[in-house]
Design an enzyme around this catalytic site. Sequence first.
Site, PDB file in Angstrom:
ATOM      1  N   GLU A   1       3.172  -5.042   8.472  1.00 59.76           N
ATOM      2  CA  GLU A   1       2.455  -4.040   8.933  1.00 59.76           C
ATOM      3  C   GLU A   1       2.774  -3.344  10.137  1.00 59.76           C
ATOM      4  OE1 GLU A   1       1.468  -6.241   6.864  1.00 59.76           O
ATOM      5  OE2 GLU A   1       0.179  -5.233   5.468  1.00 59.76           O
TER       6      GLU A   1
ATOM      7  N   LEU B   1       0.911  -1.229  -0.017  1.00 60.47           N
ATOM      8  CA  LEU B   1      -0.082  -0.136  -0.041  1.00 60.47           C
ATOM      9  C   LEU B   1       0.694   1.183  -0.093  1.00 60.47           C
ATOM     10  CD1 LEU B   1      -2.705  -0.834   2.334  1.00 60.47           C
ATOM     11  CD2 LEU B   1      -2.717  -1.611   0.172  1.00 60.47           C
TER      12      LEU B   1
ATOM     13  N   GLY C   1       1.211  -5.268   1.475  1.00 55.36           N
ATOM     14  CA  GLY C   1       0.231  -5.248   0.419  1.00 55.36           C
ATOM     15  C   GLY C   1       0.681  -6.010  -0.731  1.00 55.36           C
TER      16      GLY C   1
END
Lengths: 309, 309, 309
Positions: B185, B115, B160
């Site tokens: 993350e 992301l 991601g």
Amino acid sequence: MAAVLRQSAKYSLSGRLTPFAGPVTALHSRNGRGRTALSCLVSNQRNSSSASKIKVDLDSNTGIAVMTLQSPPVNSLSLDFLTEFAISLEKLEMDRGCRGLVLTSALPKIFSAGLDIMEMYGKSPERCGEFWKAVQEMWLKLYGSNMVTIAAINGSSPAGGCLMALSCDYRIMADNPRYGIGLNETQLGIVAPFWFKDTLVNTVGSRTTELALQLGLLYSAPEALKIGLVDQLVPEDKVVSTATETMAKWFAIPDHARQITKSMMRKPTIDKLLSSRESDINNFVSFITKDSIQKSLRMYMESLKKRKA
Amino acid sequence: MAAVLRQSAKYSLSGRLTPFAGPVTALHSRNGRGRTALSCLVSNQRNSSSASKIKVDLDSNTGIAVMTLQSPPVNSLSLDFLTEFAISLEKLEMDRGCRGLVLTSALPKIFSAGLDIMEMYGKSPERCGEFWKAVQEMWLKLYGSNMVTIAAINGSSPAGGCLMALSCDYRIMADNPRYGIGLNETQLGIVAPFWFKDTLVNTVGSRTTELALQLGLLYSAPEALKIGLVDQLVPEDKVVSTATETMAKWFAIPDHARQITKSMMRKPTIDKLLSSRESDINNFVSFITKDSIQKSLRMYMESLKKRKA
Amino acid sequence: MAAVLRQSAKYSLSGRLTPFAGPVTALHSRNGRGRTALSCLVSNQRNSSSASKIKVDLDSNTGIAVMTLQSPPVNSLSLDFLTEFAISLEKLEMDRGCRGLVLTSALPKIFSAGLDIMEMYGKSPERCGEFWKAVQEMWLKLYGSNMVTIAAINGSSPAGGCLMALSCDYRIMADNPRYGIGLNETQLGIVAPFWFKDTLVNTVGSRTTELALQLGLLYSAPEALKIGLVDQLVPEDKVVSTATETMAKWFAIPDHARQITKSMMRKPTIDKLLSSRESDINNFVSFITKDSIQKSLRMYMESLKKRKA
């Protein structure tokens, strides 16, 4: 598996589950529930208990607390022990200076022998229910802890002792093939409840759990590593120091992100018990107070006595 | 694990998650929903986008499409990128001549950095919500694709990017220990949502997922193979060709039987998100727009800049 | 995996799934349901069946019954076979002298070829429904058995044969790389139903199941051991004797504790089918009677004939 089972038989006969845990002091408040009850129990505990069953050392520099189980002969999980455990854990949980917890044993060769059989043998249904509630509380608090929890397993850890280790985030065990770990309840003729099972499934998967629980397997340390029941083996004198060193990796992750992630993983399992706590207690009480089960327990205890004699 | 963590630290500092993904063009139709919205977005995209971020080559002889991610510097999943991805995927999905999809990268050393942080930093809640919906859409389409999907992972693939690879049916990675893959993350102070977690659990099991997510682990290619995060390692220059060759095995199975089987395996996981899509968006937006999280992201970006300087 | 697939192709072409299972005698009572129906079927069976498809030897000293599948050429699971199986199993289940069951084959090179294709090809919807109900019954009874069940897999075991083995508590296979085992339904253009899938997931986990089912993989015995599809390999002439010897470990555990534990593990999976049995039958019937599926089956049978010729 032959080796594992032989190992298991040897362990279960060596008196790890002690029938000699001594008289149980009735400290537990009958009407107590939740946090209030526990606070109230703290004072009871402090007033009446001669010696602490659990030593807690919090290093304010590192943020690491070491809880050392020191309830001879085998750190059995009696109602007293569990009550003191819950209180100690809750205090650390609320202490902002504490980010990580190391669980270990002060006794030689044993981490914890698991649930104290004396709490299940010849007791009233009410008393059995109180005991079981305390077992639930231990698991709920430890499995759901916001702290990083590392089990420094410096001895054997059958049944409830295994559950305690399984409830931590990481398991480091002494590299000694004579130490065993596992949910071996069926060997005593009793049954690990669904949340013991769920905790094991979450750790080693469904198939290994099915074999482990049906056969009541105790795995030697190397076997436990192989199936993922523990994460790491180190020499016995390095178990605690490795645990505290390992904390650094976990503390490198922002607490809030780690905690949310941990909760996301464990909450469904915890919620299952929370939503059926009473029926789980009722199940336990009606099972354990059966004549046939009481007979199984008596036979098991007698077999231990004979081996000791 | 020490090695993995060291590896991980190195990766996260090497700028794989770029804060310099360039200005984000506001192509996304606010009132768009579902397929209609995407069709409408196609024309927007084609009208306003100068260069395509994804190259699609469909071989009508073999029925294999190769989607090559080509959005420098690191194939960040921006709103633009995700929109183009969803459109391209939907086109292939509806093309009866296409039975299989190979996903790979045109960029050196990187599959996808995941992301785009710039989509999460300093953006309005509305914009964050649009972005998150596009992330959901990418996963829903790819994880639920009727085509055979193979990730040809020719570089690192954190966060991601890892999710994208996990959503395929099979993962072939370049046999290079310097490439890392994982849902890291928590290293950024953010949290993989439940459907990232579910996808990882479905691939490597519950316990490995718990460790991987809590510690934000990036696994080197050999480590990723060992835990089952990828299925096969091949020399870097063979990644795409192996992927297309592997398709033959999958095409040997009648499409309808394979598709029903795939749906049976993945539908429960997909349905979980479908039934809570709005609340998942709300959760993301309220989390990501918190001051503390914005601060975490800023600190992370600054650390990347410093290392680059 | 290349090796596995090659193996698999070889197996599926070697005629293990026989189209020559002979005429099917219509023994099945239409209005029969549950235990009553089965009791009634017993007499039907005994009256009309010339030769038994399953030999049962119960050793009253050991408490071990050996069920030997002896329905040439390949122990196909026809309606007759399944009916006899269910009756035999129920008898043993109700016999207090029987604590353990060993399942094995009297035929060379084959444990069971799985569902009899002739029961699915060119049959009326009603007949297909009866057949499917009997398949469900086999699984429900075996997966939920109170006895210790050990599969002594002395030959190949594709599709329904694999399911039968998976439904036991423990799997011992002949150490012969030419024997294959797996749920290879998609190779025939058909689909393993959700409870086949659930049983495999419970045994080898989600990811291995996804690959195994989508690709219709047949694993060689060594491969099956590696992924946990079987528990132990022994020389072919030791398969049954090892199975009976292994019983001792299981009999060492008190029956009631083992049975409650087994039920705790398997009940959720069993309940899923019990609560959707009718719709599962309807799904099967409407799928299998489709022209396209019938065509797939015909092509598969013709390919078998050609290879035989």
